[in-house]
Design a protein around this motif. Structure first.
Motif, PDB file in Angstrom:
ATOM      1  N   VAL A 167       0.825  -1.213   0.000  1.00 11.17           N
ATOM      2  CA  VAL A 167       0.000   0.000   0.000  1.00 11.17           C
ATOM      3  C   VAL A 167       0.862   1.266   0.000  1.00 11.17           C
ATOM      4  N   SER A 168       2.162   1.105   0.215  1.00 10.44           N
ATOM      5  CA  SER A 168       3.019   2.300   0.280  1.00 10.44           C
ATOM      6  C   SER A 168       4.344   2.093  -0.438  1.00 10.44           C
ATOM      7  N   ALA A 169       4.321   1.366  -1.542  1.00  5.90           N
ATOM      8  CA  ALA A 169       5.554   1.126  -2.303  1.00  5.90           C
ATOM      9  C   ALA A 169       6.091   2.438  -2.876  1.00  5.90           C
ATOM     10  N   ASP A 170       7.411   2.565  -2.864  1.00  3.74           N
ATOM     11  CA  ASP A 170       8.054   3.760  -3.422  1.00  3.74           C
ATOM     12  C   ASP A 170       8.127   3.686  -4.941  1.00  3.74           C
ATOM     13  N   VAL A 171       8.195   2.475  -5.443  1.00  2.79           N
ATOM     14  CA  VAL A 171       8.245   2.245  -6.891  1.00  2.79           C
ATOM     15  C   VAL A 171       7.364   1.041  -7.204  1.00  2.79           C
ATOM     16  N   ILE A 172       6.548   1.155  -8.248  1.00  2.00           N
ATOM     17  CA  ILE A 172       5.778   0.009  -8.732  1.00  2.00           C
ATOM     18  C   ILE A 172       6.209  -0.264 -10.164  1.00  2.00           C
ATOM     19  N   VAL A 173       6.676  -1.475 -10.390  1.00  6.53           N
ATOM     20  CA  VAL A 173       7.134  -1.881 -11.713  1.00  6.53           C
ATOM     21  C   VAL A 173       6.242  -3.024 -12.195  1.00  6.53           C
ATOM     22  N   GLU A 174       5.572  -2.825 -13.300  1.00  2.76           N
ATOM     23  CA  GLU A 174       4.750  -3.889 -13.877  1.00  2.76           C
ATOM     24  C   GLU A 174       5.624  -4.680 -14.848  1.00  2.76           C
ATOM     25  N   SER A 175       6.234  -5.725 -14.323  1.00  2.00           N
ATOM     26  CA  SER A 175       7.281  -6.431 -15.063  1.00  2.00           C
ATOM     27  C   SER A 175       6.775  -7.170 -16.299  1.00  2.00           C
ATOM     28  N   HIS A 176       5.478  -7.371 -16.397  1.00  2.00           N
ATOM     29  CA  HIS A 176       4.915  -8.032 -17.570  1.00  2.00           C
ATOM     30  C   HIS A 176       4.619  -7.037 -18.693  1.00  2.00           C
ATOM     31  N   LYS A 177       4.784  -5.747 -18.392  1.00  2.00           N
ATOM     32  CA  LYS A 177       4.463  -4.710 -19.384  1.00  2.00           C
ATOM     33  C   LYS A 177       5.680  -3.948 -19.882  1.00  2.00           C
ATOM     34  N   VAL A 178       6.749  -3.925 -19.082  1.00  2.00           N
ATOM     35  CA  VAL A 178       7.922  -3.125 -19.464  1.00  2.00           C
ATOM     36  C   VAL A 178       9.167  -4.011 -19.553  1.00  2.00           C
ATOM     37  N   THR A 179      10.165  -3.509 -20.258  1.00  2.00           N
ATOM     38  CA  THR A 179      11.422  -4.237 -20.376  1.00  2.00           C
ATOM     39  C   THR A 179      12.199  -4.145 -19.067  1.00  2.00           C
ATOM     40  N   ILE A 180      13.170  -5.016 -18.918  1.00  2.00           N
ATOM     41  CA  ILE A 180      14.036  -4.976 -17.740  1.00  2.00           C
ATOM     42  C   ILE A 180      14.724  -3.621 -17.661  1.00  2.00           C
ATOM     43  N   GLU A 181      15.138  -3.103 -18.803  1.00  2.00           N
ATOM     44  CA  GLU A 181      15.842  -1.820 -18.846  1.00  2.00           C
ATOM     45  C   GLU A 181      14.965  -0.679 -18.332  1.00  2.00           C
ATOM     46  N   LYS A 182      13.701  -0.667 -18.760  1.00  2.00           N
ATOM     47  CA  LYS A 182      12.777   0.390 -18.319  1.00  2.00           C
ATOM     48  C   LYS A 182      12.470   0.263 -16.832  1.00  2.00           C
ATOM     49  N   ALA A 183      12.282  -0.957 -16.383  1.00  2.00           N
ATOM     50  CA  ALA A 183      11.995  -1.191 -14.965  1.00  2.00           C
ATOM     51  C   ALA A 183      13.188  -0.763 -14.113  1.00  2.00           C
ATOM     52  N   LEU A 184      14.380  -1.138 -14.566  1.00  2.00           N
ATOM     53  CA  LEU A 184      15.598  -0.778 -13.838  1.00  2.00           C
ATOM     54  C   LEU A 184      15.768   0.734 -13.774  1.00  2.00           C
ATOM     55  N   GLU A 185      15.457   1.401 -14.847  1.00  2.00           N
ATOM     56  CA  GLU A 185      15.571   2.863 -14.899  1.00  2.00           C
ATOM     57  C   GLU A 185      14.691   3.522 -13.838  1.00  2.00           C
ATOM     58  N   ALA A 186      13.470   3.020 -13.679  1.00  2.00           N
ATOM     59  CA  ALA A 186      12.537   3.585 -12.699  1.00  2.00           C
ATOM     60  C   ALA A 186      13.038   3.375 -11.270  1.00  2.00           C
ATOM     61  N   ILE A 187      13.570   2.191 -10.999  1.00  2.14           N
ATOM     62  CA  ILE A 187      14.089   1.886  -9.658  1.00  2.14           C
ATOM     63  C   ILE A 187      15.345   2.700  -9.379  1.00  2.14           C
ATOM     64  N   TYR A 188      16.227   2.731 -10.353  1.00 10.33           N
ATOM     65  CA  TYR A 188      17.515   3.422 -10.217  1.00 10.33           C
ATOM     66  C   TYR A 188      17.327   4.905  -9.897  1.00 10.33           C
ATOM     67  N   LYS A 189      16.359   5.532 -10.544  1.00 13.65           N
ATOM     68  CA  LYS A 189      16.115   6.957 -10.325  1.00 13.65           C
ATOM     69  C   LYS A 189      15.783   7.238  -8.864  1.00 13.65           C
ATOM     70  N   VAL A 190      14.909   6.439  -8.277  1.00 10.68           N
ATOM     71  CA  VAL A 190      14.513   6.633  -6.878  1.00 10.68           C
ATOM     72  C   VAL A 190      15.673   6.325  -5.937  1.00 10.68           C
ATOM     73  N   VAL A 191      16.417   5.269  -6.236  1.00  9.42           N
ATOM     74  CA  VAL A 191      17.554   4.890  -5.398  1.00  9.42           C
ATOM     75  C   VAL A 191      18.607   5.995  -5.382  1.00  9.42           C
ATOM     76  N   LYS A 192      18.928   6.556  -6.537  1.00  8.25           N
ATOM     77  CA  LYS A 192      19.948   7.610  -6.615  1.00  8.25           C
ATOM     78  C   LYS A 192      19.528   8.843  -5.817  1.00  8.25           C
ATOM     79  N   GLU A 193      18.247   9.168  -5.849  1.00 10.59           N
ATOM     80  CA  GLU A 193      17.755  10.307  -5.065  1.00 10.59           C
ATOM     81  C   GLU A 193      17.886  10.025  -3.570  1.00 10.59           C
ATOM     82  N   LYS A 194      17.645   8.775  -3.192  1.00  9.97           N
ATOM     83  CA  LYS A 194      17.653   8.395  -1.781  1.00  9.97           C
ATOM     84  C   LYS A 194      19.061   8.371  -1.197  1.00  9.97           C
ATOM     85  N   ILE A 195      20.046   7.972  -1.991  1.00 11.70           N
ATOM     86  CA  ILE A 195      21.408   7.823  -1.438  1.00 11.70           C
ATOM     87  C   ILE A 195      22.211   9.115  -1.505  1.00 11.70           C
TER      88      ILE A 195
END
Length: 199
Positions: A167-195
């Motif tokens: 109910v409070s995920a920081d990132v939601i990746v629909e892995s059946h709809k996007v490529t690994i590269e696109k999913a990784l990009e979304a996660i990476y962006k949030v991680v870089k901001e956090k660190i």
């Protein structure tokens, strides 16, 4: 905590390690059904961060259960203890200045909230790798869903044990709809901001 246990205060602190390394150590926790792509994305994220010279460590479900948590089964209580131990291990790694990436089904919201409480929301990124169970069953690289359907595995998440969507995920990746590269990009962006350290 037992009253006779007194944690030792070390000379070198987390703040010292943050200053030396130049980034905040955090816990990135990928949750989702078996076969959703958690481990694939966790591995890709660690590889990307590691290539940037960041100190990382990946904790993965089967790997942890084959060692540290080999004494635990899959009852609700054992799953709760599994997640608690992993979180405490991750916290130690974070104290060492390491970015920890964890890939676990983590089916219960209460356990996910407990993770946040232990490590601190400011140090936590929850990634929901969302994928329909039908797609996960098609992938079924380990053959687990087939065994669960035949009754050979009991309390299997998604079959005869529930998965509560975050109910409070920081990132939601629909892995059946996007490529690994696109999913990784979304996660990476949030991680870089956090660190990043706010100077």
């Amino acid at each position: 905590m037992t009253k006779n246990i007194v944690p030792h205060r070390h000379t070198i602190t987390r703040a010292d390690r943050v200053k030396k390394r130049g980034y905040e150590p955090i816990l990135v926790w990928l949750v989702g059904l078996s076969g959703s792509g958690k481990s694939t994305l966790a591995n890709a994220l660690e590889e990307k961060l590691f290539k940037e010279g960041l100190n990382t460590y990946l904790l993965d479900g089967d790997n942890v259960r084959s060692g540290l948590n080999r004494d635990l089964g899959f009852s609700d209580e054992d799953r709760k203890e599994n997640i608690r131990r992993i979180t405490e291990v991750a916290k130690l790694f974070m104290d060492s200045g390491t970015i920890v990436i964890s890939a676990f089904i983590t089916p219960f919201e209460k356990d996910r909230q407990r993770i946040r409480a232990i490590v601190g929301t400011e140090n936590f990124v929850e990634v929901f790798v969302k994928c329909p169970i039908e797609e996960c069953e098609k992938r079924d690289v380990k053959g687990l869903y087939a065994k669960a359907r035949r009754g050979e595995i009991k309390s299997f998440t998604g079959i005869d044990s529930p998965f509560e969507e975050p109910v409070s995920a920081d990132v939601i990746v629909e892995s059946h709809k996007v490529t690994i590269e696109k999913a990784l990009e979304a996660i990476y962006k949030v991680v870089k901001e956090k660190i990043s350290i706010n100077e």
